[in-house]
Design a protein around this motif. Structure first.
Motif, PDB file in Angstrom:
ATOM      1  N   VAL A 103       0.827  -1.211   0.000  1.00 29.80           N
ATOM      2  CA  VAL A 103       0.000   0.000   0.000  1.00 29.80           C
ATOM      3  C   VAL A 103       0.867   1.269   0.000  1.00 29.80           C
ATOM      4  CG1 VAL A 103      -0.452   0.182   2.495  1.00 29.80           C
ATOM      5  CG2 VAL A 103      -2.147   1.010   0.870  1.00 29.80           C
ATOM      6  N   ARG A 104       2.036   1.191   0.664  1.00 26.21           N
ATOM      7  CA  ARG A 104       2.918   2.369   0.698  1.00 26.21           C
ATOM      8  C   ARG A 104       3.589   2.627  -0.639  1.00 26.21           C
ATOM      9  NH1 ARG A 104       4.910   0.181   5.497  1.00 26.21           N
ATOM     10  NH2 ARG A 104       3.674   0.914   7.268  1.00 26.21           N
ATOM     11  N   SER A 105       3.842   1.560  -1.402  1.00 24.43           N
ATOM     12  CA  SER A 105       4.623   1.738  -2.637  1.00 24.43           C
ATOM     13  C   SER A 105       3.758   1.796  -3.898  1.00 24.43           C
ATOM     14  CB  SER A 105       5.647   0.607  -2.757  1.00 24.43           C
ATOM     15  OG  SER A 105       4.966  -0.634  -2.851  1.00 24.43           O
ATOM     16  N   SER A 106       2.429   1.658  -3.765  1.00 22.44           N
ATOM     17  CA  SER A 106       1.595   1.617  -4.970  1.00 22.44           C
ATOM     18  C   SER A 106       1.001   2.977  -5.300  1.00 22.44           C
ATOM     19  CB  SER A 106       0.442   0.626  -4.790  1.00 22.44           C
ATOM     20  OG  SER A 106       0.949  -0.637  -4.512  1.00 22.44           O
ATOM     21  N   GLU A 107       0.753   3.156  -6.581  1.00 25.25           N
ATOM     22  CA  GLU A 107       0.171   4.406  -7.066  1.00 25.25           C
ATOM     23  C   GLU A 107      -1.179   4.080  -7.709  1.00 25.25           C
ATOM     24  OE1 GLU A 107       2.018   7.421  -6.885  1.00 25.25           O
ATOM     25  OE2 GLU A 107       0.154   8.373  -7.579  1.00 25.25           O
ATOM     26  N   ILE A 108      -2.265   4.503  -7.048  1.00 25.61           N
ATOM     27  CA  ILE A 108      -3.604   4.265  -7.606  1.00 25.61           C
ATOM     28  C   ILE A 108      -4.039   5.541  -8.313  1.00 25.61           C
ATOM     29  CG2 ILE A 108      -6.026   3.773  -7.040  1.00 25.61           C
ATOM     30  CD1 ILE A 108      -4.920   2.419  -4.436  1.00 25.61           C
ATOM     31  N   SER A 109      -4.606   5.411  -9.511  1.00 28.27           N
ATOM     32  CA  SER A 109      -5.120   6.613 -10.171  1.00 28.27           C
ATOM     33  C   SER A 109      -6.415   6.320 -10.923  1.00 28.27           C
ATOM     34  CB  SER A 109      -4.066   7.206 -11.104  1.00 28.27           C
ATOM     35  OG  SER A 109      -3.686   6.241 -12.052  1.00 28.27           O
ATOM     36  N   PHE A 110      -7.139   7.395 -11.196  1.00 30.57           N
ATOM     37  CA  PHE A 110      -8.410   7.307 -11.919  1.00 30.57           C
ATOM     38  C   PHE A 110      -8.294   8.151 -13.183  1.00 30.57           C
ATOM     39  CE2 PHE A 110      -9.590   6.871  -7.391  1.00 30.57           C
ATOM     40  CZ  PHE A 110     -10.366   5.713  -7.430  1.00 30.57           C
ATOM     41  N   ALA A 111      -8.962   7.703 -14.245  1.00 30.06           N
ATOM     42  CA  ALA A 111      -8.994   8.518 -15.464  1.00 30.06           C
ATOM     43  C   ALA A 111     -10.360   8.378 -16.115  1.00 30.06           C
ATOM     44  CB  ALA A 111      -7.911   8.066 -16.428  1.00 30.06           C
ATOM     45  N   PRO A 112     -10.927   9.490 -16.592  1.00 31.31           N
ATOM     46  CA  PRO A 112     -12.223   9.408 -17.252  1.00 31.31           C
ATOM     47  C   PRO A 112     -12.094   8.728 -18.618  1.00 31.31           C
ATOM     48  CG  PRO A 112     -11.370  11.642 -17.387  1.00 31.31           C
ATOM     49  CD  PRO A 112     -10.382  10.860 -16.579  1.00 31.31           C
ATOM     50  N   SER A 113     -13.175   8.096 -19.082  1.00 30.68           N
ATOM     51  CA  SER A 113     -13.216   7.540 -20.441  1.00 30.68           C
ATOM     52  C   SER A 113     -14.684   7.470 -20.840  1.00 30.68           C
ATOM     53  CB  SER A 113     -12.607   6.139 -20.477  1.00 30.68           C
ATOM     54  OG  SER A 113     -13.585   5.162 -20.160  1.00 30.68           O
ATOM     55  N   ASP A 114     -14.959   7.165 -22.117  1.00 35.93           N
ATOM     56  CA  ASP A 114     -16.379   7.107 -22.500  1.00 35.93           C
ATOM     57  C   ASP A 114     -17.051   5.855 -21.939  1.00 35.93           C
ATOM     58  OD1 ASP A 114     -14.297   7.219 -24.565  1.00 35.93           O
ATOM     59  OD2 ASP A 114     -15.599   5.841 -25.669  1.00 35.93           O
ATOM     60  N   LYS A 115     -16.265   4.877 -21.460  1.00 34.57           N
ATOM     61  CA  LYS A 115     -16.852   3.697 -20.812  1.00 34.57           C
ATOM     62  C   LYS A 115     -17.039   3.926 -19.310  1.00 34.57           C
ATOM     63  CE  LYS A 115     -13.615   1.069 -22.460  1.00 34.57           C
ATOM     64  NZ  LYS A 115     -12.699  -0.079 -22.396  1.00 34.57           N
ATOM     65  N   GLY A 116     -16.760   5.152 -18.851  1.00 31.97           N
ATOM     66  CA  GLY A 116     -16.841   5.437 -17.416  1.00 31.97           C
ATOM     67  C   GLY A 116     -15.446   5.615 -16.864  1.00 31.97           C
TER      68      GLY A 116
END
Ligand code: C5P
Length: 222
Positions: free
Chosen positions: A62-75
């Motif tokens: 959990v300390r070393s991971s990078e979670i990210s979100f990105a918009p797309s036309d599928k949600g």
């Protein structure tokens, strides 16, 4: 300020993400799916072949991971360390292990801190289990969504059929009940309704009706 903080909590499959996305869109706020963050870590733990009780190794992840979100036309797409895991985190293996991973203190500390950073300037709709109670205790609007377990299993069943997954209804209901039990009985920030949250029972309401109710609570705060 860019707007207020809106916290939407509740048990599994109560419709939180569906309505949270629509509410965010209506107000031009960002939507943050905190369940996806716990699922992302769980995905990586399973992929690494770690035992779910190996708290030291899971804390390192959990300390070393990078979670990210990105918009797309599928949600909204979900990534961990650049890998698209949008679909993988909805699979049974992740769903059945996520409550164990999310009960670990370092996992909660790291992800809650990230969530607080994302929400700091307001203009955010965040859904989860402990947002109103722990992550954003000063959120201007707190909603607690509930629905009967039969209704929640039905909704999950329909969603699954659309995705081509055919898990029996009674199995889904047991899975939902087991996950709610674990999420409500863990030591750290269990699923609970904040004292100042507005409870909405969605059992016999349409999505539009729920969105409308939440929007009116928000408008009262603006
Ligand atoms: O909302 P969703 O069903 O995707 O959440 C998956 C799991 O992540 C929950 O069952 C719970 O164990 C965990 N979770 C949490 N705290 C949150 C959001 C999700 O512990 N704020």
């Amino acid at each position: 300020k860019n707007g207020i903080q809106v916290a939407i909590d509740g048990p599994a499959s109560a419709g939180k993400s569906t309505v949270a996305k629509l509410v965010a869109k209506q107000f031009g706020y960002i939507y943050v799916d905190t369940g996806a963050m716990y699922r992302a870590i769980t995905y990586k733990v399973l992929k690494s072949g770690l035992s779910l009780d190996n708290e030291t190794a899971i804390s390192d992840i959990v300390r070393s991971s990078e979670i990210s979100f990105a918009p797309s036309d599928k949600g909204q797409l979900v990534y961990i360390d650049g890998e698209d895991i949008t679909e993988a985190i909805r699979q049974e293996d992740v769903t059945n292990s996520v409550s164990a991973v999310s009960a670990i203190s370092t996992v909660r500390e790291e992800l809650s801190a990230d969530q607080q950073r994302i929400a700091i300037n307001g203009g955010v709709v965040m859904d989860g289990r402990d947002i109103g109670s722990t992550v954003l205790p000063d959120a201007e609007v707190k909603i607690f969504l509930i629905a009967s377990v039969e209704e929640r299993a039905q909704r999950r069943y329909k969603e699954n059929i659309e995705k081509g997954i055919d898990t029996p209804l009674d199995e889904l209901q047991l899975e939902i009940e087991a996950r709610d039990y674990k999420d409500s009985h863990r030591k750290i920030s269990p699923l609970t309704k904040a004292d100042d949250a507005v409870e909405i029972d969605t059992t016999s309401l349409s999505i539009e009706e729920v969105v409308e109710k939440i929007a009116s609570v928000i408008k009262d705060e603006l």
